[in-house]
Design an enzyme around this catalytic site. Structure first.
Site, PDB file in Angstrom:
ATOM      1  N   TRP A  86       6.836  46.932  42.630  1.00 39.28           N
ATOM      2  CA  TRP A  86       6.033  48.170  42.174  1.00 39.28           C
ATOM      3  C   TRP A  86       4.673  47.931  42.375  1.00 39.28           C
ATOM      4  CZ3 TRP A  86       8.267  52.690  42.151  1.00 39.28           C
ATOM      5  CH2 TRP A  86       7.626  53.896  41.541  1.00 39.28           C
TER       6      TRP A  86
ATOM      7  N   ARG B 244      -9.421  44.034  40.490  1.00 40.26           N
ATOM      8  CA  ARG B 244      -8.690  42.758  39.915  1.00 40.26           C
ATOM      9  C   ARG B 244      -7.812  42.118  40.509  1.00 40.26           C
ATOM     10  NH1 ARG B 244     -10.557  46.482  36.642  1.00 40.26           N
ATOM     11  NH2 ARG B 244     -11.737  46.002  34.605  1.00 40.26           N
TER      12      ARG B 244
ATOM     13  N   GLU C  36      10.951  44.433  34.790  1.00 38.55           N
ATOM     14  CA  GLU C  36      11.824  43.335  35.039  1.00 38.55           C
ATOM     15  C   GLU C  36      11.367  41.855  35.476  1.00 38.55           C
ATOM     16  OE1 GLU C  36      13.388  47.072  35.880  1.00 38.55           O
ATOM     17  OE2 GLU C  36      11.690  46.182  36.931  1.00 38.55           O
TER      18      GLU C  36
ATOM     19  N   GLU D  11       0.535  60.043  33.384  1.00 37.25           N
ATOM     20  CA  GLU D  11       0.398  61.212  32.525  1.00 37.25           C
ATOM     21  C   GLU D  11       1.305  61.232  31.133  1.00 37.25           C
ATOM     22  OE1 GLU D  11       0.803  64.635  34.699  1.00 37.25           O
ATOM     23  OE2 GLU D  11      -1.072  64.176  35.933  1.00 37.25           O
TER      24      GLU D  11
ATOM     25  N   THR E 173       7.715  45.805  37.221  1.00 36.06           N
ATOM     26  CA  THR E 173       6.989  45.086  36.039  1.00 36.06           C
ATOM     27  C   THR E 173       8.095  44.865  35.094  1.00 36.06           C
ATOM     28  OG1 THR E 173       4.842  45.827  36.717  1.00 36.06           O
ATOM     29  CG2 THR E 173       5.213  45.009  34.724  1.00 36.06           C
TER      30      THR E 173
ATOM     31  N   HIS F 217       5.062  56.470  29.301  1.00 36.58           N
ATOM     32  CA  HIS F 217       5.815  55.217  30.022  1.00 36.58           C
ATOM     33  C   HIS F 217       4.826  54.004  30.254  1.00 36.58           C
ATOM     34  CE1 HIS F 217       8.542  53.683  32.825  1.00 36.58           C
ATOM     35  NE2 HIS F 217       7.824  53.493  33.626  1.00 36.58           N
TER      36      HIS F 217
ATOM     37  N   CYS G  52       1.948  44.943  38.013  1.00 33.46           N
ATOM     38  CA  CYS G  52       0.979  45.987  37.961  1.00 33.46           C
ATOM     39  C   CYS G  52       1.369  47.249  37.491  1.00 33.46           C
ATOM     40  CB  CYS G  52       0.075  46.139  39.206  1.00 33.46           C
ATOM     41  SG  CYS G  52      -1.208  47.412  39.103  1.00 33.46           S
TER      42      CYS G  52
ATOM     43  N   ILE H 130      -0.094  51.019  36.162  1.00 34.68           N
ATOM     44  CA  ILE H 130      -1.310  51.940  36.152  1.00 34.68           C
ATOM     45  C   ILE H 130      -0.770  53.013  35.215  1.00 34.68           C
ATOM     46  CG2 ILE H 130      -2.782  53.388  37.733  1.00 34.68           C
ATOM     47  CD1 ILE H 130      -2.220  51.219  39.882  1.00 34.68           C
TER      48      ILE H 130
ATOM     49  N   PHE I  48       1.301  35.356  32.004  1.00 33.13           N
ATOM     50  CA  PHE I  48       1.265  36.938  32.114  1.00 33.13           C
ATOM     51  C   PHE I  48       0.166  37.079  32.915  1.00 33.13           C
ATOM     52  CE2 PHE I  48      -0.155  40.852  30.583  1.00 33.13           C
ATOM     53  CZ  PHE I  48       1.331  41.685  30.302  1.00 33.13           C
TER      54      PHE I  48
END
Length: 155
Positions: A28, A133, A64, A91, A62, A94, A86, A88, A119
């Site tokens: 993802w 980043r 998993e 709205e 992420t 989650h 990652c 992000i 991590f």
């Protein structure tokens, strides 16, 4: 004693050419996670890790990473695991649930396996912050995760 140098190398007295590293990468947000992966691999190789001793495992997202990192760490030949993902913010809440669950999960895998599980998960407010980043103006956090893994092996 080891520590990252400005050159992107870790000063260490261990032979990294004999160490195996697993890198668990979330699919993802792949544009970001692939850049993190490239940074981690380049950093490991720059510090003397053989490319053949870098094992890639891919998980869907992420969330998993925790189980994928546990499975990778259960391989007795693996010295350290680097978890790259990652998340992000969107709205809905989650983002909060995933970030908290993964941070807790990776911590638990560290404790359970007694191996460094790094991590390397970006938790950003938007895609631009993530890109900054993952090789952008703030460097590559994948590279930093690799340096952390090496440093932890010398603890």
């Amino acid at each position: 004693m080891a520590g990252p140098l400005k050159s992107g190398k870790v000063k260490t007295n261990i032979n990294l050419s004999r160490k195996k590293f697993a890198i668990v990468v979330a699919e993802w947000n792949s544009e970001i996670t692939e850049a993190l992966y490239s940074g981690a691999v380049e950093s490991l190789i720059k510090n003397g890790v053989k490319k053949s001793n870098i094992i890639r495992k891919t998980v869907p997202g992420t969330f998993e990473l925790t189980l994928g990192s546990l499975w990778a760490a259960e391989d007795k030949q693996v010295s350290a695991v680097i978890s790259l993902g990652c998340v992000i913010q969107g709205e809905t809440p989650h983002f909060d649930y995933i970030c908290q669950a993964v941070a807790y999960g990776i911590t638990e895998v560290n404790i359970k396996t007694r191996k460094p599980i790094i991590f390397g998960v970006l938790t950003t407010l938007n895609k631009q912050q993530a890109m900054d980043r993952a090789g952008g103006k703030y460097g590559n956090k994948g590279e930093e995760a690799a340096l952390t893994a090496i440093s932890m092996l010398t603890f």
